[in-house]
Design an enzyme around this catalytic site. Structure first.
Site, short mmCIF file in Angstrom:
data_model
loop_
_atom_site.label_atom_id
_atom_site.label_comp_id
_atom_site.label_asym_id
_atom_site.label_seq_id
_atom_site.Cartn_x
_atom_site.Cartn_y
_atom_site.Cartn_z
CG HIS A 398 0.37 11.26 -2.02
ND1 HIS A 398 0.68 9.79 -0.37
CD2 HIS A 398 -0.42 11.47 -1.37
CE1 HIS A 398 -0.04 9.74 -0.11
NE2 HIS A 398 -0.26 11.68 -0.09
CG ASP A 402 3.47 6.75 2.81
OD1 ASP A 402 2.37 6.29 2.03
OD2 ASP A 402 3.24 5.42 3.81
#
Length: 426
Positions: A398, A402
């Site tokens: 992450h 995204d």
């Protein structure tokens, strides 16, 4: 008689010390030239240390799990000849198994003419039962290990009749036939209290795997995304291609289709085919698609790499996946074959379960996990039909990827798999 002292060799790549993973000999054993004496673990690979001489082992230089400096005494062997002390580094070490980068090598040493030396070890008589050390892990496939567990058999007691002493299903049956398994004990024994404990030292490949897995989960911000895929059409295509070309080109599994889907999807999502150097804070996106294929071996999870998947046909990918998986499972994959992946594909095949949460293969930022195929009733255009369904359980970093991009990427793969003709439309 003389003494030949073998020192820890220079493995290369600037390595100053290695971990002694396992001895294959003990004091008093007779050894021959090129016989493997020990396994040592570097940061990148398990390496076999062969003997340069014939003789008798008189001293070992360390214990499994001990970190030893290059140049330190590894083993002393009594040899025929002059009584003076001889020293050498071990012959060029043989790469055995490379640990995964977050989740994978043994080449056969060049045979040399046998020099005059002590007698070679006698062959071991085969039979259904053998006594191994408590911490010795016999060679066996995951399926055989599960079968032994289901039968209540201690695998270390079973004589293996396969290559290199590998335990086969037939060996388990032979063991049962001899009345040696717990299954042959009185029924009451199955309910007896047990107070035994087994302490297993985490060393060698298992230690490296543990370290890399822990490092991956601590450094990367993992998140997972699961998508359901209808694989009925692509399974029909696979069956058709195997029927038409299987005899001449080889059989296709689902994996080469998934590799192709990755290649095509990555054209629109290049941020997934990347490595993240979190120390330098640099993301490197790569044009080449080097797909790591997570492979289970007897020593742990390994990740051989299908290089330049973007330039391979289905059959080329299938042949390379098969070759690399076999090399990894038999311990003959090279270091180059076990490094350099840009994105990883992991699958447990028929044991794939419904959902999984794969651990990233750092420094990569994406790993695509394949779950098992099941037939289920689905509603299509108002009609209930039976379809072959499969989940993709994938994980991403992450810090780099995204959530929306991850979802769109997997949905792109879904579209390609459900409409397989689009895999080949340029």
């Amino acid at each position: 008689m003389g003494t030949h002292v073998i020192k820890m060799p220079d493995i290369g790549e600037g390595i100053a010390e290695v971990e002694l993973s396992q001895w294959h000999v003990k004091v008093g054993d007779l050894v021959v030239e090129d016989q493997v004496l020990a396994d040592v673990m570097t940061d990148k690979a398990m390496v076999d240390i062969p003997s340069p001489v014939h003789g008798k082992v008189i001293a070992l230089g360390g214990q499994p799990g001990e970190v030893m400096a290059v140049g330190s005494v590894l083993i002393s062997i009594e040899v025929e000849g002059a009584g003076n002390l001889k020293e050498s580094a071990a012959p060029a070490p043989v790469a055995a198994q490379e640990p995964p980068a977050a989740p994978k090598v043994e080449t056969v040493a060049e045979s040399k003419p046998a020099a005059a030396a002590g007698p070679r070890p006698a062959p071991v008589c085969q039979g259904p039962m053998v006594a191994r050390e408590a911490d010795e892990r016999p060679l066996a496939s995951p399926a055989v290990r599960k079968h032994a567990l289901d039968l209540g058999i201690q695998l270390r007691l079973v004589r293996g009749s396969g290559p290199a002493g590998r335990v086969l299903h037939e060996d388990l049956e032979a063991y049962l036939a001899q009345g040696q398994s717990n299954a042959s004990a009185p029924a009451a024994a199955a309910y007896a209290q047990r107070h035994d404990e087994e302490h297993i030292q985490v060393i060698g490949m298992r230690r490296k795997i543990a370290q890399r897995m822990q490092d991956a989960t601590q450094r990367a911000a993992h998140f997972s995304y699961v998508e359901e895929i209808d694989v009925t059409a692509i399974e029909e295509l696979r069956a058709h291609l195997n029927e038409k070309h299987g005899a001449s080109r080889g059989k296709l599994t689902l994996l080469p289709f998934l590799v192709r889907a990755l290649v095509v999807a990555l054209r629109d999502f290049p941020q997934m085919n990347a490595r993240y150097d979190d120390e330098a804070q640099v993301i490197t996106r790569l044009g080449a698609v080097h797909v790591g294929v997570a492979t289970q071996s007897d020593v742990g999870l390994m990740v051989p790499v299908v290089r330049h998947a973007e330039a391979r046909s289905l059959w080329d990918s299938a042949a390379e996946i098969s070759r690399l998986a076999n090399a990894a499972r038999t311990g003959k994959a090279s270091r180059d074959e076990l490094s350099g992946s840009t994105i990883t594909l992991t699958s447990l095949g028929a044991l794939g379960g419904i959902v999984s949460t794969p651990v990233l293969n750092l420094p990569e930022v994406a790993i695509v996990g394949v779950n098992k195929i099941v037939e289920r009733p689905m509603v299509i255009k108002g009609q209930v039909v039976i379809r072959k369904m499969m989940n993709l359980s994938s994980s991403f970093d992450h810090r780099v990827v995204d959530g929306m991009d991850a979802a769109l990427f997997i949905q792109a793969i879904r579209g390609l798999i459900e409409q397989p003709a689009t895999l080949f439309v340029e």
